[in-house]
Structures are given as structure tokens and as C-alpha cells.
Design a protein around this motif. Structure first.
Motif, PDB file in Angstrom:
ATOM      1  N   SER A  15       1.793   0.433 -12.589  1.00  0.00           N
ATOM      2  CA  SER A  15       1.909   0.421 -11.127  1.00  0.00           C
ATOM      3  C   SER A  15       0.709  -0.249 -10.478  1.00  0.00           C
ATOM      4  N   LEU A  16      -0.477   0.076 -10.963  1.00  0.00           N
ATOM      5  CA  LEU A  16      -1.685  -0.515 -10.398  1.00  0.00           C
ATOM      6  C   LEU A  16      -1.738  -2.010 -10.674  1.00  0.00           C
ATOM      7  N   TYR A  17      -1.318  -2.397 -11.865  1.00  0.00           N
ATOM      8  CA  TYR A  17      -1.292  -3.817 -12.224  1.00  0.00           C
ATOM      9  C   TYR A  17      -0.329  -4.585 -11.316  1.00  0.00           C
ATOM     10  N   ARG A  18       0.840  -4.039 -11.088  1.00  0.00           N
ATOM     11  CA  ARG A  18       1.812  -4.700 -10.211  1.00  0.00           C
ATOM     12  C   ARG A  18       1.295  -4.801  -8.784  1.00  0.00           C
ATOM     13  N   LEU A  19       0.666  -3.738  -8.303  1.00  0.00           N
ATOM     14  CA  LEU A  19       0.087  -3.773  -6.962  1.00  0.00           C
ATOM     15  C   LEU A  19      -0.995  -4.850  -6.891  1.00  0.00           C
ATOM     16  N   ALA A  20      -1.858  -4.895  -7.873  1.00  0.00           N
ATOM     17  CA  ALA A  20      -2.930  -5.887  -7.902  1.00  0.00           C
ATOM     18  C   ALA A  20      -2.364  -7.306  -7.993  1.00  0.00           C
ATOM     19  N   CYS A  21      -1.318  -7.490  -8.781  1.00  0.00           N
ATOM     20  CA  CYS A  21      -0.663  -8.812  -8.874  1.00  0.00           C
ATOM     21  C   CYS A  21      -0.110  -9.225  -7.523  1.00  0.00           C
ATOM     22  N   SER A  22       0.539  -8.301  -6.853  1.00  0.00           N
ATOM     23  CA  SER A  22       1.130  -8.640  -5.560  1.00  0.00           C
ATOM     24  C   SER A  22       0.057  -8.948  -4.530  1.00  0.00           C
ATOM     25  N   TYR A  23      -1.087  -8.324  -4.668  1.00  0.00           N
ATOM     26  CA  TYR A  23      -2.161  -8.544  -3.710  1.00  0.00           C
ATOM     27  C   TYR A  23      -2.968  -9.791  -4.032  1.00  0.00           C
ATOM     28  N   CYS A  24      -3.280 -10.008  -5.304  1.00  0.00           N
ATOM     29  CA  CYS A  24      -4.150 -11.122  -5.716  1.00  0.00           C
ATOM     30  C   CYS A  24      -3.379 -12.402  -6.014  1.00  0.00           C
ATOM     31  N   GLY A  25      -2.139 -12.266  -6.470  1.00  0.00           N
ATOM     32  CA  GLY A  25      -1.348 -13.433  -6.831  1.00  0.00           C
ATOM     33  C   GLY A  25      -1.719 -14.045  -8.165  1.00  0.00           C
ATOM     34  N   SER A  26      -2.478 -13.323  -8.967  1.00  0.00           N
ATOM     35  CA  SER A  26      -2.920 -13.840 -10.255  1.00  0.00           C
ATOM     36  C   SER A  26      -2.912 -12.711 -11.277  1.00  0.00           C
ATOM     37  N   HIS A  27      -2.317 -12.981 -12.432  1.00  0.00           N
ATOM     38  CA  HIS A  27      -2.263 -11.960 -13.479  1.00  0.00           C
ATOM     39  C   HIS A  27      -3.657 -11.650 -14.024  1.00  0.00           C
ATOM     40  N   LEU A  58      -5.957   6.161  -6.566  1.00  0.00           N
ATOM     41  CA  LEU A  58      -5.938   4.997  -7.449  1.00  0.00           C
ATOM     42  C   LEU A  58      -5.400   3.765  -6.727  1.00  0.00           C
ATOM     43  N   MET A  59      -4.367   3.931  -5.943  1.00  0.00           N
ATOM     44  CA  MET A  59      -3.801   2.800  -5.194  1.00  0.00           C
ATOM     45  C   MET A  59      -4.799   2.303  -4.156  1.00  0.00           C
ATOM     46  N   ARG A  60      -5.468   3.215  -3.476  1.00  0.00           N
ATOM     47  CA  ARG A  60      -6.445   2.833  -2.448  1.00  0.00           C
ATOM     48  C   ARG A  60      -7.597   2.053  -3.083  1.00  0.00           C
ATOM     49  N   VAL A 111       2.462  -4.264   1.113  1.00  0.00           N
ATOM     50  CA  VAL A 111       3.383  -3.375   1.816  1.00  0.00           C
ATOM     51  C   VAL A 111       4.763  -3.421   1.176  1.00  0.00           C
ATOM     52  N   ILE A 112       5.253  -4.617   0.871  1.00  0.00           N
ATOM     53  CA  ILE A 112       6.563  -4.760   0.228  1.00  0.00           C
ATOM     54  C   ILE A 112       6.559  -4.066  -1.135  1.00  0.00           C
ATOM     55  N   TYR A 113       5.511  -4.299  -1.907  1.00  0.00           N
ATOM     56  CA  TYR A 113       5.439  -3.686  -3.238  1.00  0.00           C
ATOM     57  C   TYR A 113       5.445  -2.162  -3.131  1.00  0.00           C
ATOM     58  N   LEU A 114       4.588  -1.603  -2.306  1.00  0.00           N
ATOM     59  CA  LEU A 114       4.490  -0.151  -2.208  1.00  0.00           C
ATOM     60  C   LEU A 114       5.781   0.467  -1.676  1.00  0.00           C
ATOM     61  N   TYR A 115       6.429  -0.204  -0.745  1.00  0.00           N
ATOM     62  CA  TYR A 115       7.636   0.345  -0.144  1.00  0.00           C
ATOM     63  C   TYR A 115       8.831   0.264  -1.097  1.00  0.00           C
ATOM     64  N   TYR A 116       9.060  -0.899  -1.680  1.00  0.00           N
ATOM     65  CA  TYR A 116      10.262  -1.087  -2.491  1.00  0.00           C
ATOM     66  C   TYR A 116      10.092  -0.725  -3.962  1.00  0.00           C
ATOM     67  N   TYR A 117       8.947  -1.013  -4.533  1.00  0.00           N
ATOM     68  CA  TYR A 117       8.770  -0.778  -5.957  1.00  0.00           C
ATOM     69  C   TYR A 117       8.198   0.604  -6.258  1.00  0.00           C
ATOM     70  N   GLU A 118       7.276   1.056  -5.424  1.00  0.00           N
ATOM     71  CA  GLU A 118       6.691   2.384  -5.633  1.00  0.00           C
ATOM     72  C   GLU A 118       7.411   3.453  -4.819  1.00  0.00           C
TER      73      GLU A 118
END
Length: 154
Positions: A15-27, A58-60, A111-118
Motif C-alpha cells: 500500500s505504501l509503495y503504491r501511494l509513493a508511486c502515485s505521488y512520485c511517478g517513479s518506481h 504510515l500513510m502520512r 487523493v485518487i489512490y487513497l480514495y479508490y485503491y485504499e
């Protein structure tokens, strides 16, 4: 390292990795951010009465580390590789959606990631991103509208 730390990593790493990917745009950047988050967790060893509070913390921390990375002078002075961008022409519909998501601003991606995926509520997202519920709903609206435009309508 104790068993609890391994359990936290196993539970939240994806979950944290996906959030970070969505925020940073880089794996690669996302992997670095997640490592820093777990290192901070290990160093501070915070105690939380509920799993929900631990997850929110952790998300924050992940969002804060992503913001720090995006503000870093190194990140601001680099140029994207044009060949790498040209090589990614998605054929799969999921890849098309993912490519469109990456074109959103980092705040809207989060916001999209947290709302739809989490599956978090706008109140929970607001607490994590330090935004009002109204601001979260506004970002969701803007992101949906932008995605609709990028994806060609419906």
C-alpha cells in the motif's frame, strides 16, 4: 528487528509503495520512500492503540517523504529521458488508465489512490494529507474531470 516490525512491513509495504508511486511517478523513488518510512518507523517505534491509527501514520509519513523528495534540488534539476517516455505506448486498457493517472498532479494522484485503491473516506484522506474534507472532495472532482478528459469522455 522484532516480529512486529516484520508484520507491519508485510501488511503495509504494498500500500505504501503504491501511494509513493502515485505521488512520485517513479518506481525507484517509491522504493526509496518506502524504505525511509519503515526506517523511521523502526527508529521511532511509535505505539498506536489501533491498526487504523498505525495505517494513517504510515500513510502520512509516506506523503511527507514524497513531498520532501519532490522538493529536493536534485529532483527539480533533472530532465526526463525522452526515449523512455516514447517507449511506453500502452496497449492494455489498465496501462492506459495508469498512464493517465501519472499525468495528474501528485496531490490529485494521492487523493485518487487513497480514495479508490485504499478505500479511505474523504475525512481519512484529509487527515493524512492535512486537507479539509472540502479540499479532498474538490481534488477528487478535479482529478476525475481531468482523467475523463485524458481518457476521452465516458
Amino acid at each position: 528487528m522484532n516480529k512486529d516490525f516484520h508484520q507491519v512491513v508485510d501488511t503495509y509495504a504494498v500500500s505504501l509503495y503504491r501511494l509513493a508511486c502515485s505521488y512520485c511517478g517513479s518506481h525507484a523513488d517509491a522504493e526509496d520512500v518506502v524504505q525511509e518510512v519503515f526506517l523511521k518507523y523502526l527508529q521511532t517505534a511509535p505505539e498506536f492503540p489501533t491498526e487504523q491509527q498505525l495505517r494513517a501514520w504510515l500513510m502520512r509519513v509516506t506523503v511527507n517523504k514524497c513531498k520532501d523528495l519532490l522538493r529536493s534540488p536534485w529532483r527539480q534539476n533533472r530532465e526526463p529521458l525522452s526515449d523512455a517516455e516514447a517507449a511506453t505506448t500502452p496497449d492494455d486498457p489498465n496501462d492506459v488508465v495508469q498512464a493517465a493517472l501519472l499525468r495528474l498532479s501528485p496531490g490529485n494522484q494521492a487523493v485518487i489512490y487513497l480514495y479508490y485503491y485504499e478505500e479511505m473516506s474523504t475525512k481519512e484522506i484529509g487527515e493524512i494529507l492535512k486537507l479539509s474534507e472540502t479540499a479532498v472532495r474538490s481534488r477528487l472532482f478535479q482529478a476525475r474531470r481531468h482523467l475523463k478528459k485524458l481518457l476521452g469522455g465516458d
